[in-house]
Scaffold this active site. Structure first.
Site, PDB file in Angstrom:
ATOM      1  N   ASP A  25       0.837  -1.198   0.000  1.00 45.15           N
ATOM      2  CA  ASP A  25       0.000   0.000   0.000  1.00 45.15           C
ATOM      3  C   ASP A  25       0.878   1.255   0.000  1.00 45.15           C
ATOM      4  O   ASP A  25       1.843   1.348   0.760  1.00 45.15           O
ATOM      5  CB  ASP A  25      -0.868  -0.039   1.262  1.00 45.15           C
ATOM      6  CG  ASP A  25      -1.949   1.015   1.276  1.00 45.15           C
ATOM      7  OD1 ASP A  25      -2.786   0.992   0.357  1.00 45.15           O
ATOM      8  OD2 ASP A  25      -1.954   1.861   2.194  1.00 45.15           O
ATOM      9  N   GLU A  70       1.698  -0.672  -4.971  1.00 49.41           N
ATOM     10  CA  GLU A  70       0.775   0.408  -5.323  1.00 49.41           C
ATOM     11  C   GLU A  70       1.608   1.682  -5.363  1.00 49.41           C
ATOM     12  O   GLU A  70       1.921   2.280  -4.341  1.00 49.41           O
ATOM     13  CB  GLU A  70      -0.348   0.558  -4.293  1.00 49.41           C
ATOM     14  CG  GLU A  70      -1.379   1.599  -4.749  1.00 49.41           C
ATOM     15  CD  GLU A  70      -2.081   2.340  -3.629  1.00 49.41           C
ATOM     16  OE1 GLU A  70      -3.157   2.884  -3.880  1.00 49.41           O
ATOM     17  OE2 GLU A  70      -1.554   2.410  -2.502  1.00 49.41           O
TER      18      GLU A  70
END
Ligand code: GLC
Length: 536
Positions: free
Chosen positions: A212, A273
């Site tokens: 993330d 990401e």
């Protein structure tokens, strides 16, 4: 389990199905999806023909940002199940031939994480505070935040704490919600902790991690104000030189993690990401000693336009080839408006989504399918405001509706909500007309979106030209993209609205699959993609 057709690692070609756990399937009837629900529905993913699943965070969390505020990285939130459920889910996925990728959230913890609670209880300058980014405020009394950075969800990026003696105290940084304090990645303790977390899940058998906000971990230590004149507006793209995105120091983190995962058997993998402005920036994360793959947001953001798509495709392929990394392709996820709606909604959006799926799945490399896109789900635009949970909604005073509309629980069966999602409702209401979009409705219908995805993935598994590899563009009219992949595959997609001449190279080739009806007059209808058998 390696990719078909040779010794290349599986992740170079993988189709990875994204399971947004809270909206996939609810076994215990609390309206929120859970790991038992995932287990019960894994066969859907197997039957679809995906290679792996990526699960959004299911760790203990106050859910201030749908689980991206992690309070304990080594457990499962009781709302989603238990560690035993996670183990069983991993084992069952493996038994079905599916690899498992879990979500790792290293940029920030929850404010309820033991570390942050300890930091609040400890004084300025303590070891406990040094795990986060606490700073003194500006102004004589420290009343102003340390700089002008803003939260990705709206509002400022700093929150002031009250010290133990009741006085107004230091400020801490949160690039997202105040309930998500950013960690200080210059602190070796933070590195050690995350390496231990990686081991915890690797030892439980996961095949990889989705990282993330992978471009956010390192911050310019000087913490300079964001200078609008320099182009670094709040929420703007992570251009080179940005003080809190894409700082060079992040790469050392991924090098260390790569060394760690490489000691495990079985081709464990990372997908980052990484929201950066250019494919060249992205490629730096995919150097051979860093992450294996990253999401391709340039492709996701490209307009439905032949020129724009071609640039997005070429740029990714060229930049990633320089570092030897395979591209991946993605159209939707839990953070963006579903692509049926982005591409125009209604019948047009659906037609384009069908064509886009065939384009994406024929490009070199891997691909991501977000749960529900195989059903052609649109964005749900009319959710009642009082049910919205995305912190963006509240933090922008409703100016931005937020991401709930792509997170509505998916429909499995039946003709009324919750459409088989669970025994007792769903945490966000599903539109009544999703009765026509359930898995049960689509599974036996050869013209459905689900049948198109299944057929495309079946062909993709069998065809030696698809997955990892290269492609060559073929001459075509301006609205058409046509390309050849060896051995023996030709793809063509018309991104215009009007019919276009079929590319010459497709003349006489048998059709493997088409996203819509093909007339006999030699034209390729608008918003239509075709896969041809190009064996000469
Ligand atoms: C990532 C996630 C998003 C989350 C944010 C903060 O962008 O995909 O859902 O809100 O990080 O963790």
């Amino acid at each position: 389990m390696t990719a078909a057709g040779g010794g290349a690692p599986w992740w170079r070609s993988a189709v990875i199905y994204q399971i947004y756990v809270r909206s996939f399937a609810d076994a215990d009837g609390d309206g929120l999806g859970d790991l038992q629900g995932v287990r019960a529905r894994l066969e859907h993913v197997r039957d679809l023909g995906a290679d792996a699943i990526w699960l959004n965070p299911f760790y203990p969390s106050p859910q201030a940002d749908a689980g991206y505020d992690v309070a304990d990285y080594r457990d499962v939130d009781p709302r989603f199940g238990t560690l035993a459920d996670a183990d069983a889910m991993i084992a069952e996925a493996h038994a079905l031939g599916l690899r498992v990728i879990v979500d790792l959230v290293p940029n920030h913890t929850s404010d309820q994480h033991a570390w942050f609670q300890a930091a609040l209880a400890a004084p300025p300058g303590s070891r406990e505070r040094a795990r986060y980014l606490f700073r003194e405020g500006r102004g004589a009394a420290g009343d102003d935040p340390p700089n002008n950075w803003s939260s990705n969800f709206g509002g400022g990026a700093w929150t002031r704490v009250t010290e133990a003696d009741g006085s107004p105290g230091q400020w801490y940084l949160h690039l997202f919600a105040p309930e998500q304090p950013d960690l200080d990645w210059t602190n070796p303790e933070v590195h050690e902790e995350f390496e231990s977390i990686l081991r915890f899940w690797l030892d439980r058998g996961v095949d990889g991690f989705r990282i993330d906000v992978a471009h956010g971990l390192a911050k310019d230590p000087g913490m300079p104000d964001l200078d609008a004149d320099g182009g670094f507006a709040a929420g703007g793209p992570a251009r080179p030189g940005h003080p809190h995105w894409d700082q060079d120091e992040v790469h050392e983190v991924y090098r260390a993690w790569r060394r760690l995962t490489d000691t495990y058997p079985g081709e464990r993998t990372f997908v980052g990401e990484v929201w950066v402005a250019t494919p060249a920036q992205l490629a730096r994360y995919l150097r051979p000693d860093e992450l294996h793959t990253a999401f391709n947001f340039g492709f996701l953001l490209a307009r439905w336009d032949a020129g724009a798509m071609r640039v997005a495709i070429d740029d990714s392929i060229q930049e990633l080839a320089k570092v030897g990394a395979p591209p991946t392709w993605v159209l939707s996820n839990h953070d963006v408006t579903r692509h049926v709606t982005r591409f125009g909604g209604g019948d047009v959006g659906l037609r384009r989504a069908r064509a886009a799926a065939l384009l994406m799945l024929a490009l070199p490399g891997g691909a991501y399918v977000y749960q529900g896109e195989e059903l052609g789900l649109p964005e749900v635009r009319d959710l009642p405001d009082e049910l919205r949970q995305d912190p963006t909604f509240a933090r922008t005073g409703g100016a931005q509706k937020g991401r709930d509309g792509c997170r509505v629980p998916i429909p499995w069966s039946g003709d009324a909500p919750s459409f088989g999602f669970g025994p007792d409702g769903a945490w966000l209401p599903q539109p009544a007309d999703w009765a026509a979009l359930t898995v049960d409705q689509q599974v036996g219908d050869p013209s459905s979106m689900l049948s198109l995805y299944r057929e495309a993935l079946r062909i993709r598994r069998e065809h030696p030209a698809l997955g990892d590899g290269t492609m060559t563009w073929l001459p075509s009219s301006p609205t058409v993209l046509a390309f050849r992949r060896e051995p023996g595959f030709v793809g063509a997609v018309n991104l215009g609205t009007d019919p276009a001449p079929r590319p010459e190279a497709t003349a006489g080739l048998p059709v493997l699959l088409a996203s819509g009806p093909l007339p006999d007059d030699g034209t390729l209808p608008g918003d239509t993609a075709v896969w041809y058998d190009g064996r000469r």
